[in-house]
Every structure is written in structure tokens, then in C-alpha cells.
Design an enzyme around this catalytic site. Structure first.
Site, short mmCIF file in Angstrom:
data_model
loop_
_atom_site.label_atom_id
_atom_site.label_comp_id
_atom_site.label_asym_id
_atom_site.label_seq_id
_atom_site.Cartn_x
_atom_site.Cartn_y
_atom_site.Cartn_z
N LYS A 77 -19.59 9.40 -18.55
CA LYS A 77 -19.11 8.11 -18.05
C LYS A 77 -20.25 7.09 -18.06
O LYS A 77 -21.43 7.46 -18.20
CB LYS A 77 -18.57 8.28 -16.62
CG LYS A 77 -19.62 8.77 -15.62
CD LYS A 77 -18.99 9.16 -14.28
CE LYS A 77 -20.04 9.66 -13.31
NZ LYS A 77 -19.43 10.18 -12.07
N TYR A 135 -42.45 -15.63 -8.94
CA TYR A 135 -41.79 -16.42 -7.89
C TYR A 135 -42.26 -16.02 -6.49
O TYR A 135 -42.34 -14.84 -6.17
CB TYR A 135 -40.28 -16.20 -7.94
CG TYR A 135 -39.60 -16.74 -9.17
CD1 TYR A 135 -39.75 -18.06 -9.56
CD2 TYR A 135 -38.80 -15.91 -9.94
CE1 TYR A 135 -39.11 -18.55 -10.70
CE2 TYR A 135 -38.14 -16.39 -11.07
CZ TYR A 135 -38.30 -17.71 -11.45
OH TYR A 135 -37.67 -18.19 -12.55
C1 LIG Z 1 -19.98 11.48 -11.95
C2 LIG Z 1 -19.19 12.70 -11.71
C3 LIG Z 1 -19.68 13.96 -12.08
C4 LIG Z 1 -21.09 14.17 -12.57
O1 LIG Z 1 -21.98 14.00 -11.49
P1 LIG Z 1 -23.55 14.28 -11.63
O2 LIG Z 1 -24.05 14.23 -10.25
O3 LIG Z 1 -24.07 13.19 -12.50
O4 LIG Z 1 -23.69 15.61 -12.28
C5 LIG Z 1 -18.84 15.05 -11.96
N1 LIG Z 1 -17.59 14.91 -11.46
C6 LIG Z 1 -17.10 13.73 -11.06
C7 LIG Z 1 -15.72 13.65 -10.51
C8 LIG Z 1 -17.88 12.59 -11.15
O5 LIG Z 1 -17.40 11.41 -10.73
#
Ligand SMILES: *Cc1c(COP(=O)(O)O)cnc(C)c1O
Length: 414
Positions: A64, A304
Site C-alpha cells: 500500500k 526562517y
Molecule cells: C499496513 C498493514 C499491514 C502491514 O503492516 P506493517 O506494520 O507495515 O507490517 C498489514 N495489515 C494491515 C491490515 C495493514 O493495514
């Protein structure tokens, strides 16, 4: 206003597809002063190391958020080459982007809101997770529309309190949202509309393996699986473990693990172990070419608000990356960089497009390489170091890099 009147702009960046960019030479890359170099072999090897750790159980690589900033399609292919049997994404558009690129491995998408058009997902053979009856009904409708059965995996909330149908230990309450969901899933499966291929859940405290909820959620999940099977569902996959649980809670493995961060070589439990302690190698290296290096006198305020004053006459280097690119503004005065093998710290505030570094009397010229982070082999900072400097987690560091930072791929079969 109807949707028809809304102009739709695809969320592509200002760049050509990064896969079209050359990895060496001038060409389009010469337009951008910074890059994220992605080591595809590291991704494949991390998947291999994770599978070994769980005794060869199946692995769904979570890709993702543009594969945690590493680039969706090349990262997905590298994970599959390393032995991942499936891919997981949050949003439906991410699943369709994989299919559009010709990735035909099983893909699960788990964040679907009412109103999402499920037809292209069912047509593309994408598995759509269901957390509530409306999602199963919508999948059944899409199955009718496409003339092919929809495939789902049911998400159970065993205690994270986020997505998923709520389930309690059967001894506490046998009738819950979860039991309603599995009953409906069984009915739709016998109608031939929706096949339920698996069930899954997500931990709240996987990064604290001794926390009571880690065992508690496993107990509730076992009950949830039993309820699903009792309702008549024939489950192929049951999975719980994100990266942290994959690395630290073997009992949670079931048939499959579902890591994201660790696939990209970062440790989800930096207090318990660094990447190398788990046989992982960070896959992203971010570098920039200095835009300017100049001498300034003692007492000069830098950036800044002048939160940094030069302690003496010194050389200040302008690095052309800022918070619009993903360098956290919270790392003002704290983020680490490496220039000519030496470590320095961001001087003053991180701006939108640039930040400054005081390198003292080190000879630095415009165009010299500034390393923000990498695998750490050559003493360069890591994404974890940036996370520590900015008071966040390494997940946020790597996922934030934006379209002005082209991804360049090394390794892998290209
Ligand atoms: C993002 C996510 C993962 C992976 O999580 P990590 O901590 O990056 O391994 C697995 N399952 C779900 C439902 C997630 O949202």
C-alpha cells in the site's frame, strides 16, 4: 453537484512513470536534484528472510501507499520474486494499478467505502475484504453485474478497534457483528455469488510482543476462525501478523503473514532490534545534489526564524529537498545527513523545498552528494535515524517522499 460534473485528475505526480526513467546518465533524471534509489534485490531478499523466519508460511507483501514510498509495481514484482504469494493494499485503486501493470498474483484490498465501484475489481479478480454486511452485499451485486463470483476475505476486529467486524471471545458473547458477517458470507457463498477465501485481523500492540493484547487477540482470532468454519466457510488462508508480529510472535503465524515495513528492510520494533538483527536490509536510499555551498561569517542566522546561528565563520550547504518532498519539518535542527563520509545535522528550519547544513571547514561544492539516509553500511544515517530525529516512525519517513523525488531502481530482473 453530480459526480459527472467533477473533473477527475488522476493522482499521478509531475513525473513520467519512474519505470521509464533511466538509472544512469543524464536524460530525464537530470531535471531533479534528488532521488530515491530503491534496491530491488534487498526487497526480494527481505521477503526470503521473513519467510524463513516463519518456517516457510505463505507471505502476503503489503505494498500500500506506493509500496511504502518505494514504488508500487517494481516493489511488488521484487516481493513476488522473493517468494511472496500475494499482495495486499489498502485502497482499490492500488489493486487496479497492479493489474494494469500486468501483475496477476492474488491481490487483496481492504479499505473499501460504500459507493466504491466494485465491478472493475471483481472483473480484475481482485479480492475485496469485507468488514460489514454492506460490503458483502455490494460484492454480491458486483458478481451479478460481471457474471463472475466475487472473492473476499473477511476482516475481524479482535481488539485493534479499527477496521473489521467486532468479535469478542465466544465465552463472553457468541453473537457479535462477526457472527452476523460469517452467516451472511456463508449464505452468499452457497448462492454462488461471493467466495470467502480467508479471514484476517490486525494487531494493536504487535510492536510490544509481551503486551497482554497480543495473546488476547490471538485467542479471539481462534474463536473467530471457529465461528467462520462452523458457519460453513471453507477457509484457505487465516492471517494476523504484520511486520512486528512476523518478527516477534511466531504463534500468530497461522497460514500466512502480512508484513509491509519489514519487506522494505526497516525494523518495526527499533527498541527490540535493528534491521540487521532480523536479517533485513533497508531498500531505500535518498540522496540530493547540493544546490549551493557558500562561506558565511560567525553569528549568521540560518533559514526562517534564524533558529540556528553559525558559531564561527563556516560553510553552509543548501540541500534542495524540503517538507514538500517529504523531509519532515519536525526534523528542523535535528535531521542527520552524510556529506563526503561525514555526519552533519540540519541547521535551522526545514523549508518547503530546501534545508541547510553547516559543514564547518569541510570542502563542499555545489553539486556534491548529500546522503539523507540509506542502509547504513557506510556510516550514513538510516530512515530510523530520521524517525528518531523527527519524533516519528520510519514508516512515515519513507512513505512521505513525493513526486519530486524520482525513484530509481537497482538490482532485480529488469
Ligand atoms: C499496513 C498493514 C499491514 C502491514 O503492516 P506493517 O506494520 O507495515 O507490517 C498489514 N495489515 C494491515 C491490515 C495493514 O493495514
Amino acid at each position: 453537484m453530480g459526480e459527472a460534473g467533477v473533473g477527475v485528475v488522476p493522482p499521478a505526480g509531475a513525473l513520467p512513470p519512474t519505470s521509464a526513467l533511466p538509472t544512469t546518465g543524464a536524460g530525464p533524471l537530470a531535471l531533479w536534484p534528488a532521488r530515491a534509489t530503491i534496491d530491488l534485490d534487498a526487497i526480494s531478499n527481505n521477503v526470503r528472510a521473513l519467510r524463513e523466519r516463519v518456517g516457510g508460511a505463505e507471505l502476503m507483501a503489503v505494498v500500500k501507499a506506493d509500496a511504502y514510498g518505494h514504488g508500487l509495481v517494481p516493489s511488488a514484482r521484487a516481493a513476488l520474486a522473493g517468494g511472496a504469494c500475494a499482495l495486499g493494499v489498502a485502497q482499490p485503486s492500488e489493486a487496479l494499478a497492479l493489474r494494469a501493470a500486468g501483475v496477476d498474483a492474488p491481490v487483496l484490498t481492504w479499505l473499501v467505502a460504500p459507493g466504491t465501484d466494485l465491478v472493475p475489481l471483481v472483473e480484475a479478480g481482485v479480492e475485496v475484504a469485507a468488514s460489514a454486511p454492506w460490503a458483502l452485499e455490494a460484492l454480491a451485486d458486483a458478481a451479478v453485474a460481471t457474471g463472475r463470483p466475487a472473492v473476499t476475505q473477511l476482516k475481524v476486529d479482535t481488539g485493534l478497534g479499527r477496521n473489521g467486524a467486532f468479535c469478542l471471545p465466544v465465552s463472553t458473547d457468541p453473537r457479535t457483528d462477526w457472527s452476523d458477517l460469517v452467516d451472511l458470507a456463508a449464505r452468499l457463498e452457497s448462492d454462488g455469488a461471493v467466495r470467502t477465501r480467508g479471514v484476517f485481523t490486525h494487531f494493536a500492540y504487535a510492536d510490544a510482543p509481551t503486551h497482554a493484547t497480543v495473546q488476547g487477540q490471538q485467542d479471539v482470532f481462534a474463536d473467530a476462525v471457529r465461528l467462520a468454519e462452523k458457519a460453513g466457510l471453507d477457509l484457505e488462508v487465516r492471517h494476523m501478523s504484520n511486520s512486528a508480529a512476523t518478527l516477534t510472535s511466531r504463534s500468530a503465524t497461522w497460514d500466512m503473514v502480512r508484513p509491509g515495513l519489514a519487506v522494505f528492510g526497516l525494523s518495526p520494533v527499533p527498541d527490540l532490534g535493528a534491521s540487521a538483527d532480523y536479517g533485513l536490509r533497508p531498500a531505500m536510499r535518498v540522496t540530493a545534489r547540493a544546490a549551493l555551498a557558500k562561506r558565511v561569517p560567525a553569528g549568521q542566522g540560518i533559514s526562517y526564524g534564524h533558529t540556528y546561528l553559525t558559531p564561527g565563520a563556516t560553510t553552509v550547504v543548501d540541500v534542495p529537498l524540503g517538507y514538500a518532498d517529504g523531509v519532515p519539518r519536525h526534523a528542523s535542527g535535528a535531521g542527520p545527513v552524510q556529506i563526503h563520509g561525514r555526519r552533519f545535522t540540519v541547521a535551522g528550519r526545514v523549508c518547503m523545498d530546501q534545508f541547510l547544513v553547516d559543514v564547518g571547514d569541510l570542502h563542499v561544492e555545489a553539486g556534491d552528494e548529500v546522503v539523507l539516509f540509506g542502509a547504513g553500511d557506510d556510516g550514513e544515517p538510516t530512515a530510523q535515524d530520521w524517525a528518531d530525529a523527527a519524533g516519528t516512525i520510519s514508516y512515515e519517513i519513507v512513505t512521505r517522499f513525493g513526486p519530486r523525488v524520482p525513484r530509481v531502481y537497482v538490482g532485480g530482473q529488469r
